[in-house]
Design a protein around this motif. Structure first.
Motif, PDB file in Angstrom:
ATOM      1  N   PRO A 123      82.986  49.396  37.751  1.00 32.98           N
ATOM      2  CA  PRO A 123      82.107  48.220  37.699  1.00 32.98           C
ATOM      3  C   PRO A 123      82.570  47.142  36.709  1.00 32.98           C
ATOM      4  CG  PRO A 123      81.044  50.092  36.628  1.00 32.98           C
ATOM      5  CD  PRO A 123      82.308  50.597  37.264  1.00 32.98           C
ATOM      6  N   LEU A 124      83.429  47.512  35.778  1.00 34.41           N
ATOM      7  CA  LEU A 124      83.909  46.549  34.785  1.00 34.41           C
ATOM      8  C   LEU A 124      85.066  45.690  35.295  1.00 34.41           C
ATOM      9  CD1 LEU A 124      83.875  48.726  31.526  1.00 34.41           C
ATOM     10  CD2 LEU A 124      82.176  47.035  32.273  1.00 34.41           C
ATOM     11  N   THR A 125      85.694  46.098  36.392  1.00 31.11           N
ATOM     12  CA  THR A 125      86.886  45.372  36.856  1.00 31.11           C
ATOM     13  C   THR A 125      86.601  43.900  37.121  1.00 31.11           C
ATOM     14  OG1 THR A 125      86.517  46.062  39.146  1.00 31.11           O
ATOM     15  CG2 THR A 125      88.049  47.396  37.828  1.00 31.11           C
ATOM     16  N   ILE A 126      85.391  43.575  37.546  1.00 31.95           N
ATOM     17  CA  ILE A 126      85.094  42.168  37.859  1.00 31.95           C
ATOM     18  C   ILE A 126      84.982  41.298  36.607  1.00 31.95           C
ATOM     19  CG2 ILE A 126      84.015  42.642  40.090  1.00 31.95           C
ATOM     20  CD1 ILE A 126      81.291  42.327  38.690  1.00 31.95           C
ATOM     21  N   ALA A 160      95.746  44.611  33.077  1.00 30.98           N
ATOM     22  CA  ALA A 160      97.097  45.157  32.909  1.00 30.98           C
ATOM     23  C   ALA A 160      97.047  46.522  32.233  1.00 30.98           C
ATOM     24  CB  ALA A 160      97.962  44.184  32.108  1.00 30.98           C
ATOM     25  N   ASN A 161      96.220  46.668  31.191  1.00 36.40           N
ATOM     26  CA  ASN A 161      96.079  47.963  30.512  1.00 36.40           C
ATOM     27  C   ASN A 161      95.487  49.010  31.446  1.00 36.40           C
ATOM     28  OD1 ASN A 161      97.145  47.765  27.914  1.00 36.40           O
ATOM     29  ND2 ASN A 161      95.331  46.748  27.142  1.00 36.40           N
ATOM     30  N   CYS A 162      94.511  48.613  32.247  1.00 35.17           N
ATOM     31  CA  CYS A 162      93.869  49.544  33.169  1.00 35.17           C
ATOM     32  C   CYS A 162      94.875  50.040  34.208  1.00 35.17           C
ATOM     33  CB  CYS A 162      92.681  48.849  33.838  1.00 35.17           C
ATOM     34  SG  CYS A 162      91.497  49.977  34.607  1.00 35.17           S
ATOM     35  N   VAL A 163      95.578  49.112  34.834  1.00 36.95           N
ATOM     36  CA  VAL A 163      96.588  49.473  35.832  1.00 36.95           C
ATOM     37  C   VAL A 163      97.654  50.349  35.195  1.00 36.95           C
ATOM     38  CG1 VAL A 163      98.444  48.564  37.292  1.00 36.95           C
ATOM     39  CG2 VAL A 163      96.196  47.475  37.310  1.00 36.95           C
ATOM     40  N   LEU A 214      90.487  47.321  41.332  1.00 35.56           N
ATOM     41  CA  LEU A 214      91.526  46.629  40.558  1.00 35.56           C
ATOM     42  C   LEU A 214      92.265  45.611  41.426  1.00 35.56           C
ATOM     43  CD1 LEU A 214      92.901  49.617  38.471  1.00 35.56           C
ATOM     44  CD2 LEU A 214      91.801  47.549  37.555  1.00 35.56           C
ATOM     45  N   ARG A 215      92.562  46.001  42.644  1.00 38.45           N
ATOM     46  CA  ARG A 215      93.237  45.070  43.568  1.00 38.45           C
ATOM     47  C   ARG A 215      92.391  43.808  43.760  1.00 38.45           C
ATOM     48  NH1 ARG A 215      93.257  47.453  49.077  1.00 38.45           N
ATOM     49  NH2 ARG A 215      91.133  46.692  48.970  1.00 38.45           N
TER      50      ARG A 215
END
Length: 122
Positions: A60-63, A71-74, A93-94
């Protein structure tokens, strides 16, 4: 990669436990920093609970993530082989990166390209 000193595995396990407990309360920056950092510790890559909790909290945080957070998440999650919400996270993420891609800093773009190239979901 993190080189473990004698006795430091207990420190990492303690940090892992704290992250699992606090994941739902973490900001984008805290969560993505944890994911990227924990992914550098080989024995934590198999911690299903850690990655499941971080992944569910990240979706839910991706937005609201900025380019560094994305970048850190990916970068962090691309090193993890499996966790329950993996497909959902990569799709989120996409979708979050698509509108930002033209404006990503070169280093963040490189981190995203590297990470996305390691997942079968995209």
């Amino acid at each position: 990669k993190v080189k473990l000193l004698s006795g430091s595995q207990s420190l990492w396990r303690s940090l892992e436990s704290a992250a699992v407990t606090l994941a739902s309360e973490m900001s984008c920056q805290a969560l993505t920093t944890c994911a990227n950092s924990f992914s550098q510790v080989d024995f934590l890559l198999d911690s299903t609970e850690l990655w499941e909790v971080l992944g569910k909290s990240a979706v839910p945080l991706t937005i609201t993530m900025n380019s560094l957070d994305l970048a850190n998440c990916v970068s962090g999650f691309c090193r993890v082989d499996s966790f329950g919400c993996r497909r959902e996270l990569w799709c989120a993420l996409r979708e979050a990166i698509l509108p930002l891609a033209p404006r990503l800093l070169p280093h963040h773009l490189a981190m995203c390209i590297n990470g996305f190239s390691k997942t079968e979901f995209l």
